[in-house]
Design a protein around this motif. Structure first.
Motif, PDB file in Angstrom:
ATOM      1  N   LEU A   1       0.845  -1.207   0.000  1.00  0.00           N
ATOM      2  CA  LEU A   1       0.000   0.000   0.000  1.00  0.00           C
ATOM      3  C   LEU A   1       0.870   1.242   0.000  1.00  0.00           C
ATOM      4  N   THR A   2       0.503   2.224  -0.787  1.00  0.00           N
ATOM      5  CA  THR A   2       1.185   3.527  -0.725  1.00  0.00           C
ATOM      6  C   THR A   2       0.497   4.364   0.367  1.00  0.00           C
ATOM      7  N   PRO A   3       1.109   5.478   0.772  1.00  0.00           N
ATOM      8  CA  PRO A   3       0.415   6.350   1.746  1.00  0.00           C
ATOM      9  C   PRO A   3      -0.963   6.769   1.232  1.00  0.00           C
ATOM     10  N   THR A   4      -1.098   6.971  -0.086  1.00  0.00           N
ATOM     11  CA  THR A   4      -2.419   7.335  -0.636  1.00  0.00           C
ATOM     12  C   THR A   4      -3.392   6.181  -0.476  1.00  0.00           C
ATOM     13  N   GLY A   5      -2.949   4.982  -0.831  1.00  0.00           N
ATOM     14  CA  GLY A   5      -3.818   3.799  -0.743  1.00  0.00           C
ATOM     15  C   GLY A   5      -4.303   3.539   0.673  1.00  0.00           C
ATOM     16  N   ARG A   6      -3.497   3.907   1.651  1.00  0.00           N
ATOM     17  CA  ARG A   6      -3.894   3.689   3.062  1.00  0.00           C
ATOM     18  C   ARG A   6      -5.197   4.414   3.405  1.00  0.00           C
ATOM     19  N   HIS A   7      -5.483   5.497   2.683  1.00  0.00           N
ATOM     20  CA  HIS A   7      -6.715   6.253   2.964  1.00  0.00           C
ATOM     21  C   HIS A   7      -7.973   5.504   2.514  1.00  0.00           C
ATOM     22  N   LEU A   8      -7.800   4.350   1.894  1.00  0.00           N
ATOM     23  CA  LEU A   8      -8.974   3.540   1.544  1.00  0.00           C
ATOM     24  C   LEU A   8      -9.270   2.494   2.610  1.00  0.00           C
ATOM     25  N   LEU A   9      -8.380   2.362   3.596  1.00  0.00           N
ATOM     26  CA  LEU A   9      -8.620   1.403   4.679  1.00  0.00           C
ATOM     27  C   LEU A   9      -9.766   1.918   5.552  1.00  0.00           C
ATOM     28  N   GLU A  10     -10.625   0.975   5.961  1.00  0.00           N
ATOM     29  CA  GLU A  10     -11.836   1.380   6.695  1.00  0.00           C
ATOM     30  C   GLU A  10     -11.511   2.074   8.011  1.00  0.00           C
ATOM     31  N   ASP A  11     -10.466   1.605   8.707  1.00  0.00           N
ATOM     32  CA  ASP A  11     -10.245   2.196  10.042  1.00  0.00           C
ATOM     33  C   ASP A  11      -9.141   3.256  10.047  1.00  0.00           C
TER      34      ASP A  11
END
Ligand SMILES: C[S@@+](CC[C@H](N)C(=O)[O-])C[C@H]1O[C@@H](n2cnc3c(N)ncnc32)[C@H](O)[C@@H]1O
Length: 366
Positions: free
Chosen positions: A110-120
């Motif tokens: 996951l990139t730092p951007t992709g982490r913003h799609l994690l639910e929590d």
């Protein structure tokens, strides 16, 4: 070296945010010039691809297994009981947009951007993805060609009801929309809180405030302020839990009220954050009159919105404007347009402040 106080640091970020936005727009324009016009059309028309890849990822929880470290598609598929080859192709597609990274050994991270799609994630954007790709929102977009011909609000014409009527009849989607607004408001609130000289004491009333996201951030920054939250029954149902989680519930009174028929909420300062952009000019005049009826003389109203100058094409405001066209009866407006709407409703103009993320248009009740 002395560390500057937090507020000073946040103020210093404002020009940087503006600069980054301008730079990003300029790079976009430069890349459009360098790419062949036909290739550029292909690139723009591919917009559905990232959107639907994001939707698929959020729907299936595709990125959740990557939260704890890199995995192959087979590893992700095994944890989620998905089809491994498809997982590889979708995660690779997401890598093109910088949400995941693919290494030579076929492992995704996951990139730092992709982490913003994690639910929590504390600043998750998952609800926004669900909302912006929901059948109800897509129904409004699909009706846009006809709206170009007849000027009718696209969502209303497509579904036979306003988005607010639709949400009130679909509590699950209403809760999803409230979460979406929470996510978006939490993005802008640090800059808005830093940019305005909030009073130290008194009452701030958030009108159409949803679960009270903006209000909570103002109250957290100003411990002697009290709050009132006005909205419809659906959003207010989730407000108690949210405000308690932000530690401000004891300072907030929730008031069930209607933007058009009125509410009883005397306050020193009223917030209208992303409310007027949902409505046409005549409706905005009525809303401002409703707020004026609740407000004592001298009270201020802060319209918190991205400001759209009529002849300036700019991200994100001009895209938000067409979103309003597809989903609501409203539009993004300039400060001058807000002042014009407010002048007949018993307000005079106050300050206009650029928070870097949103404009703050101040109206004073007379
Ligand atoms: C775009 S949301 C903005 C929410 C919040 N101000 C924020 O920025 O996070 C618009 C809000 O207006 C509320 N709303 C819509 N119609 C309303 C009405 N007739 N009376 C009161 N609130 C209304 C919705 O429930 C929703 O919470």
């Amino acid at each position: 070296m002395r560390t500057p106080p937090a507020a000073v640091v946040r103020f210093a970020q404002r020009p940087m945010v503006r600069l980054a936005q301008r730079l990003s727009s300029a790079l976009g324009r430069a890349s459009a010039v360098l790419t062949s016009p036909q290739a550029r059309v292909l690139e723009v028309s591919g917009g559905v691809a990232p959107l639907m890849l994001l939707r698929a990822a959020v729907d299936t929880g595709l990125l959740e297994p990557l939260a704890s470290g890199p995995l192959t598609a087979a590893g992700v598929a095994g944890r989620l009981d998905l089809h491994a080859d498809t997982v590889h192709r979708v995660l690779r597609g997401l890598a093109v947009y910088g949400l995941t990274r693919l290494d030579r050994r076929g492992r995704f991270s996951l990139t730092p951007t992709g982490r913003h799609l994690l639910e929590d994630h504390p600043h998750s954007m998952a609800a926004w993805i669900r909302y912006s790709t929901s059948p109800m929102v897509l129904a409004g977009w699909a009706r846009l060609p006809q709206t170009l011909r007849d000027g009718q609000p696209a969502f209303n014409a497509a579904t036979g009801q306003t988005i607010w009527e639709y949400l009130a009849a679909h509590p699950e989607e209403e809760a999803g929309f409230a979460r979406t607004m929470r996510e978006l408001t939490l993005m802008a609130s640090p800059l808005l809180v830093a940019a305005y000289p909030w009073p130290a004491t008194g009452t701030v009333c958030d009108v159409g405030g949803g679960v009270g996201t903006m209000l909570a951030e103002v109250l957290r920054a100003h411990p002697s302020l009290r709050g009132m939250l006005v909205d419809q029954p659906g959003p207010l149902r989730g407000a108690g839990e949210y405000l308690a989680a932000r530690g401000v519930a004891e300072r907030v009174t929730a008031v069930e009220g209607n933007l058009f028929t009125g509410f009883d909420a005397p306050a020193d300062l009223y917030l209208l954050k992303d409310v007027l952009h949902d409505w046409d000019d005549a409706q905005c005049r009525r809303i401002l009159s409703t707020v004026r009826s609740a407000a004592p003389v001298g009270a201020k109203v802060l319209v918190l919105e991205w400001l759209q100058e009529p002849n300036r094409a700019e991200f994100p405001v001009s895209i938000s404007d067409v979103m309003m066209l597809a989903q609501t009866e409203g539009r993004q407006r300039s400060a001058a347009e807000f002042f014009e709407l407010a002048s007949g409703a018993g307000f005079i103009r106050g300050r206009v402040i650029d928070s870097g993320a949103y404009g703050i248009v101040e109206l004073v009740a007379v």
